[in-house]
Write a protein that holds these residues in place. Sequence first.
Motif, PDB file in Angstrom:
ATOM      1  N   ILE A 286       0.832  -1.206   0.000  1.00 52.49           N
ATOM      2  CA  ILE A 286       0.000   0.000   0.000  1.00 52.49           C
ATOM      3  C   ILE A 286       0.864   1.253   0.000  1.00 52.49           C
ATOM      4  O   ILE A 286       0.542   2.250  -0.673  1.00 52.49           O
ATOM      5  CB  ILE A 286      -0.947  -0.008   1.213  1.00 52.49           C
ATOM      6  CG1 ILE A 286      -1.951  -1.161   1.094  1.00 52.49           C
ATOM      7  CG2 ILE A 286      -1.694   1.315   1.323  1.00 52.49           C
ATOM      8  CD1 ILE A 286      -2.866  -1.293   2.288  1.00 52.49           C
ATOM      9  N   ALA A 287       1.966   1.229   0.757  1.00 56.55           N
ATOM     10  CA  ALA A 287       2.858   2.396   0.851  1.00 56.55           C
ATOM     11  C   ALA A 287       4.263   1.979   0.419  1.00 56.55           C
ATOM     12  O   ALA A 287       5.133   1.737   1.254  1.00 56.55           O
ATOM     13  CB  ALA A 287       2.871   2.941   2.274  1.00 56.55           C
ATOM     14  N   PRO A 288       4.517   1.876  -0.891  1.00 52.50           N
ATOM     15  CA  PRO A 288       5.831   1.422  -1.377  1.00 52.50           C
ATOM     16  C   PRO A 288       6.873   2.549  -1.339  1.00 52.50           C
ATOM     17  O   PRO A 288       7.359   3.019  -2.375  1.00 52.50           O
ATOM     18  CB  PRO A 288       5.526   0.974  -2.809  1.00 52.50           C
ATOM     19  CG  PRO A 288       4.386   1.833  -3.235  1.00 52.50           C
ATOM     20  CD  PRO A 288       3.561   2.092  -1.994  1.00 52.50           C
ATOM     21  N   ASN A 289       7.212   2.994  -0.151  1.00 51.81           N
ATOM     22  CA  ASN A 289       8.207   4.055   0.016  1.00 51.81           C
ATOM     23  C   ASN A 289       8.918   3.838   1.347  1.00 51.81           C
ATOM     24  O   ASN A 289       8.685   2.836   2.030  1.00 51.81           O
ATOM     25  CB  ASN A 289       7.534   5.444  -0.044  1.00 51.81           C
ATOM     26  CG  ASN A 289       6.326   5.540   0.892  1.00 51.81           C
ATOM     27  OD1 ASN A 289       6.366   5.040   2.018  1.00 51.81           O
ATOM     28  ND2 ASN A 289       5.262   6.180   0.428  1.00 51.81           N
ATOM     29  N   ARG A 290       9.774   4.784   1.716  1.00 51.86           N
ATOM     30  CA  ARG A 290      10.532   4.635   2.963  1.00 51.86           C
ATOM     31  C   ARG A 290       9.612   4.637   4.170  1.00 51.86           C
ATOM     32  O   ARG A 290       9.860   3.941   5.158  1.00 51.86           O
ATOM     33  CB  ARG A 290      11.555   5.771   3.075  1.00 51.86           C
ATOM     34  CG  ARG A 290      12.673   5.708   2.032  1.00 51.86           C
ATOM     35  CD  ARG A 290      13.656   6.839   2.232  1.00 51.86           C
ATOM     36  NE  ARG A 290      14.283   6.774   3.560  1.00 51.86           N
ATOM     37  CZ  ARG A 290      15.133   7.686   4.028  1.00 51.86           C
ATOM     38  NH1 ARG A 290      15.448   8.750   3.274  1.00 51.86           N
ATOM     39  NH2 ARG A 290      15.659   7.564   5.221  1.00 51.86           N
TER      40      ARG A 290
END
Length: 348
Positions: A318-322
């Motif tokens: 869902i949140a493909p970031n750091r």
Amino acid sequence: AAATLVTGYIRESTDDDHSATTTIAGVLTLALGAFAATGRQTEALAGAAVMLLLLTMRDRLHGFLRGISDAEIEAASRFAIVALVILPLMPDQAFGPYDAWNPRQLWTVVVIVLALNFAGYVASRRLGPSRGLMITAAAGALVSSTAVTASYARRLREDTPATPALIAGIAIASAIMYGRVLLLTALLAPKALPALALAMAPAGLVAAGAAFLVSRHKPSQQHPGELALGNPLNFGPALGLAALVAVLALASRWLLERYGDAGVGTLLLLTGFADVDAAVITLAGLPPGTLSPTRAGLLLSLPILGNMALKAGMVLLIAPNRRGVRGALPLLASILAAAGGVAFLAQP
């Protein structure tokens, strides 16, 4: 005399005042007097004591009732039907292949699960969302830690001052889930509780510790908006849970006979990806003496690990970031801690 009191209430009530407390207290006073006069002094004294207590709590009770929403009243009504109407009608006898189904026992565990969901539902509506991200996460996790995780992960897509609180909320929801499973195990499969608690306690402590550490950095009191928890007492989910448990009860006994503990463990692991509660109920429904307490606790840890792995993957997707990676780290750390507890418990 009672008719006179009721008539007086009807005549005196207005559009702004429908309080019937005085009228009901008067009718009850007459009834208690009748009880005392016919030899039921104990019942009369007990009723008088209860009535006096309720009257002294009148203002607080009125405040509580004013805070109840239509959704909560509907949820309470549904739970009353599930627990007080359907349950007594269920036959208390085993039938089907392997004698796997006992309707009364099956519906009893459904009632227990729904009771936990109902308590969490009320807590989430009372405490969230205006009390802050982390309190909302704790209350919402009593109903569905998966819903909390997904909702907070969506917020992690964007850079926001609330990021530390969102990450802490995900960790808190996981810690609450561990506690909820232990409580359900204590109610349904108490013999498996010591082993399961030994295996899962490190994971719960890691999740709670991660939440504490993250929340110390730039705390935020922003609220996440209304969590989409739904009504946990809709008849559809209740019947779906009962059907799922019935299928799993039959499958677990067939797998136990054909493949032993490995078959049951595989089934519970797969079940955990969908519903950890169903896995606990399935294990609790196995015939007494089928598994040793230690073996039962070990097998029950599998669906919990699978469910936590699913949530960690959900956050990363869902949140493909750091920020998503940071949100998944507490979940992954708790999984490693749980795996260590399981490895320790599995030692001969």
